[in-house]
Design an enzyme around this catalytic site. Structure first.
Site, mmCIF file in Angstrom:
data_model
loop_
_atom_site.group_PDB
_atom_site.id
_atom_site.type_symbol
_atom_site.label_atom_id
_atom_site.label_comp_id
_atom_site.label_asym_id
_atom_site.label_seq_id
_atom_site.Cartn_x
_atom_site.Cartn_y
_atom_site.Cartn_z
ATOM 1 N N HIS A 1 -4.557 -7.768 -0.290
ATOM 2 C CA HIS A 1 -3.831 -6.515 -0.097
ATOM 3 C C HIS A 1 -3.119 -6.437 1.254
ATOM 4 O O HIS A 1 -2.306 -5.542 1.467
ATOM 5 C CB HIS A 1 -4.823 -5.355 -0.236
ATOM 6 N N ASP B 1 0.854 -1.182 0.000
ATOM 7 C CA ASP B 1 0.000 0.000 0.000
ATOM 8 C C ASP B 1 0.901 1.248 0.000
ATOM 9 O O ASP B 1 1.784 1.356 -0.850
ATOM 10 C CB ASP B 1 -0.958 -0.038 1.196
ATOM 11 N N TYR C 1 -3.330 11.062 1.445
ATOM 12 C CA TYR C 1 -3.911 10.988 0.098
ATOM 13 C C TYR C 1 -3.996 12.379 -0.528
ATOM 14 O O TYR C 1 -3.844 12.524 -1.743
ATOM 15 C CB TYR C 1 -5.303 10.354 0.153
#
Length: 399
Positions: free
Chosen positions: A376, A178, A322
């Protein structure tokens, strides 16, 4: 001349007042309606969330989990630049051990590695021994948050490199998924004098200056042609279709966290119910759980991770990454990472569904493994597969 900051031993200690406040908020939870016949299609299932909240109120034992975290992890804090960095440090007594930094992503935490660390410490079963370092990213959990804008992935990579140097590890290897994938990439491209090898999940973007990548994009985008494996395999075409579906149906979180994290943060910082719904849906959607999130993660694992975000009030600062670097991720990866790299591709990690040519033009791939299972969150889902693959690669590294 001032002395350099020194590591301080750290133990998690949540006050009784904070625990009571959480209990009161959970008792007052107000849930929205959900349409008949809808489960997870529009977001977190109301039925599952009610089940999780019932356990959180009456079955989950935070003091027990806090004690477990403190006993499982050797935790420290160190001032690195403007960040008071929380990290786990398990040095080996083997003089030939290699330093390894493992970097989590969102919505994970240092706890992601609770299964992996003991396996990496097993003597006699691995090719190498490891000095293990697991930081909490700035703005995550028990690390302080940047107090200024423009502190993104590149600044985090610099902070983590400084951490390793401060611990006496002039040369080290890195593992991540990630955000940990991008941060490992930046360690390899910007701090290659120190970061000497990387093990990571597959992640790459097409380079529009590369004719073959453009041909592959056309093969995928053009009608009729997009059914024919001309410049890539049928499996790679299907992978790009899956990436398209991911962007259409699963990127809502990414858009809002990348544009208005502060607005979203007001709700998630005030409501443990909202926070749980926001986080657990990602563990369900991104993992190899076949529709049942608890096939891969126990309620205690899910809630302990959520509590780390809750008690530290770090969900907003975590999402802010982000805003700072979400758009920059593809730009960063237009570079080429020369540091020797091992890529692990897990079948349920849709984020990794790009053609091998893109990966090989982004990373200096020395080992490429297609795993049998996992998604993930491989450190939690398939720790045995991950450790075996990491040790196979890092066992050949000479620092």
């Amino acid at each position: 001349m001032t002395d350099s900051p020194r590591p301080r031993s750290f133990r998690i200690s949540v006050t009784e007042d904070d625990q009571r406040d959480l209990e009161n908020r959970l008792q007052r939870a107000r849930l929205p309606d959900q349409q008949e016949g809808v489960a997870w299609e529009q977001g977190t299932s109301k039925a599952y969330l009610q089940e999780l909240l019932a356990y959180w109120r009456s079955g989950f034992d935070w003091p027990k989990q806090e004690a477990w975290l403190n006993s499982r992890f050797r935790q420290f804090k160190l001032r690195v630049g403007e960040i008071d960095l929380h990290y786990v440090h398990h040095p080996s007594d083997d003089p030939h051990a290699i330093p390894l930094i493992m970097v989590h992503g969102w919505p994970g935490s240092f706890m992601d590695y609770h299964k992996l660390i003991p396996k990496l410490q097993q003597k006699g079963s691995l090719r190498r021994s490891y000095h293990i370092v697991v930081p909490s990213l700035p703005g995550y959990g028990f690390s302080s948050a940047p107090n200024r804008p423009s502190f993104g992935a590149a600044e985090i990579a610099s902070t983590l490199n400084s951490l390793m140097l401060a611990l006496g590890y002039d040369h080290y290897v890195a593992q991540g998924g990630d955000w940990g994938t991008l941060i490992s990439f930046l360690l390899g491209t910007r701090h290659s004098d120190h970061c000497k090898a990387i093990h990571t999940l597959a992640r790459a973007f097409p380079k529009l200056c590369h004719p073959w990548h453009v041909a592959q994009l056309l093969n995928h985008r053009l009608p009729i042609v997009n059914k024919m494996p001309i410049t890539m395999t049928q499996r790679e075409l299907k992978g790009l279709d899956q990436l398209d579906q991911l962007q259409r149906h699963e990127y809502g979180y990414r858009h809002i966290q990348g544009t208005k994290p502060q607005t979203l943060g007001y709700g998630l910082s005030d409501s443990p119910t909202g926070l749980a719904a926001w986080i657990v849906e990602k563990f369900k959607t991104w993992s190899d759980c076949q529709g049942n999130v608890e096939r891969r993660f126990s309620k205690d694992e899910l809630l302990t991770n959520i509590c780390i975000y809750w008690f530290t009030n770090s969900i907003t600062s975590s999402m802010r990454l982000y805003y700072e670097s979400g758009v920059e991720w593809p730009k960063f990866m237009q570079q080429y990472c020369k540091v020797p790299t091992a890529i692990a591709k897990f079948p349920a990690d849709t984020f990794s569904s790009m053609p091998l040519a893109w990966i090989e033009q982004t990373w200096n791939v020395q080992q490429y493994t297609e795993m049998e299972a996992g998604g993930h969150f491989p450190a939690l889902e398939e720790p045995d597969l991950l450790v075996e693959d990491m040790d196979k690669f890092f066992g050949q590294v000479h620092l």
